[in-house]
Design an enzyme around this catalytic site. Structure first.
Site, PDB file in Angstrom:
ATOM      1  N   GLU A 274     -42.357  67.737  -3.546  1.00  0.00           N
ATOM      2  CA  GLU A 274     -42.059  66.315  -3.308  1.00  0.00           C
ATOM      3  C   GLU A 274     -40.725  65.920  -3.943  1.00  0.00           C
ATOM      4  O   GLU A 274     -40.427  66.344  -5.058  1.00  0.00           O
ATOM      5  CB  GLU A 274     -43.175  65.445  -3.906  1.00  0.00           C
ATOM      6  CG  GLU A 274     -44.519  65.623  -3.234  1.00  0.00           C
ATOM      7  CD  GLU A 274     -45.599  64.741  -3.860  1.00  0.00           C
ATOM      8  OE1 GLU A 274     -45.258  63.844  -4.654  1.00  0.00           O
ATOM      9  OE2 GLU A 274     -46.778  64.965  -3.574  1.00  0.00           O
ATOM     10  N   HIS A 292     -47.700  60.298  -0.786  1.00  0.00           N
ATOM     11  CA  HIS A 292     -48.335  60.210  -2.105  1.00  0.00           C
ATOM     12  C   HIS A 292     -48.770  58.771  -2.383  1.00  0.00           C
ATOM     13  O   HIS A 292     -48.333  58.136  -3.347  1.00  0.00           O
ATOM     14  CB  HIS A 292     -47.399  60.721  -3.197  1.00  0.00           C
ATOM     15  CG  HIS A 292     -48.140  61.279  -4.380  1.00  0.00           C
ATOM     16  ND1 HIS A 292     -47.699  62.362  -5.089  1.00  0.00           N
ATOM     17  CD2 HIS A 292     -49.309  60.902  -4.967  1.00  0.00           C
ATOM     18  CE1 HIS A 292     -48.558  62.637  -6.074  1.00  0.00           C
ATOM     19  NE2 HIS A 292     -49.542  61.758  -6.007  1.00  0.00           N
TER      20      HIS A 292
END
Length: 337
Positions: A274, A292
């Site tokens: 990420e 997320h």
């Protein structure tokens, strides 16, 4: 003139539990970090942050200083005794390096449970029903054209990998859908902790589940716990849900399995690197992906902030901490004696 109150450095400002933050000022001197980079932070902790007693951090704190790895922990001043994280997962913090310095890490496991479980259910149902391709089709002006048939949850087997707080909350929510639930942990749980699910081996869970929900923490033992070999053991047409940590699954292997249709669909909230996402995975319409968002609600974020700050308050006044991480519970006991 320095404040007589313990200095707590906030890596992120409090946005939701503001009244609790204001009350914290009664026992703590607080500042929000002004450093703009890891290098600047290393300079600042030799000067204006040289007396910090505790650090409050969130999952977004890495944008300033990167991971709280051994290098960063080693540079913290001797006055720093606590790192209070306002999330459940604390894999960006090197807990071993902290223990060597006598720094206790706390997390916030309870507040994240409901919101994360709710999102897991959304991803599961969305993936089962192939909602992502239907949304793409709709927006492209092809109302329901070429959209595959989805599947009902009733009668399917849900395999929960990691029957902790979130795993149990997912299981309870899935009971109303008529799913049979099995789970795998390192060890079978007592009846009062397994939510009524059947314990099975890791291999059996992979082989017999129609839907697999990943809910284990990320550590050296669970990185790439699911790779190409594990995916090959899964049923053709399996649905894979991950709201834990991206690196538990080999993202490239998952993308390949989606491309070959061995994985029918995936529901993903977390990613291996990420904010970067595997290019092949990004092109897969049958991968229902959100950025997320597991705890991204006003109510849950407020609870997380309050929980982390309560750990800070208790550290200052000498009350038992709410949630020292498991690796540090012996350290907490030794400090108490």
């Amino acid at each position: 003139m320095s404040s007589p109150k313990p200095f707590v450095l906030f890596f992120n400002p409090v946005q939701h539990a503001v009244p609790f933050f204001q009350n914290l000022q009664e026992v703590a001197h607080t500042e929000v970090i002004t450093s703009k980079s890891r290098e600047e932070f290393f300079k600042d902790i030799t000067d204006k942050y040289k007396n910090i007693f505790a650090i409050y951090r969130t999952s977004a704190s890495g944008t300033v200083a990167g991971k709280f790895d051994a290098e960063l922990i080693e540079r913290l001043p001797p006055s720093c005794k606590y790192i209070c994280h306002n999330g459940a997962g604390y894999d960006p913090i090197d807990t071993s390096a902290c223990a060597k310095r006598g720094i206790i890490v706390t997390n916030a496991p309870d507040p994240v449970t409901d919101a994360t479980a709710d999102l897991a259910i959304f991803l599961m149902l969305g993936a089962l029903r192939h909602l992502n391709p239907s949304i793409f089709s709709l927006r492209a002006g092809n109302f329901k054209k070429g959209v595959e048939f989805g599947h009902d949850p009733q009668g399917k087997t849900l395999g929960i990998l990691g029957m902790g707080r979130i795993g149990r909350a997912i299981k309870h929510r899935c009971d109303s859908f008529g799913l049979k639930t099995v789970y795998h942990n390192r060890n079978p749980l007592p009846f009062e902790q397994n939510a009524g699910a059947e314990y099975v081996s890791f291999r059996k869970l992979l082989a017999e589940s129609d839907i697999i929900s990943v809910n284990v923490p990320l550590n050296t033992h669970t990185k790439h716990l699911i790779g190409a070999a594990e995916i090959a053991l899964m049923k053709p047409g399996v649905v894979l849900i991950n709201t834990a940590r991206g690196a538990i699954i080999d993202e490239a292997a998952m993308a390949d399995a989606l491309e070959s249709n061995h994985i029918a669909a995936a529901g993903l909230d977390v990613y291996e690197r990420e904010p970067e996402i595997n290019e092949k995975l990004m092109k897969q319409e049958r991968a229902l992906m959100v950025p997320h968002m597991g705890t991204h609600t006003t109510e849950t974020l407020g609870k997380m902030e309050k929980w982390a700050m309560e750990n800070v308050r208790r550290a200052i006044v000498g009350e038992p901490l709410l949630s020292p991480v498991p690796e540090h519970r012996s350290l907490v006991k030794s400090k108490a004696n």
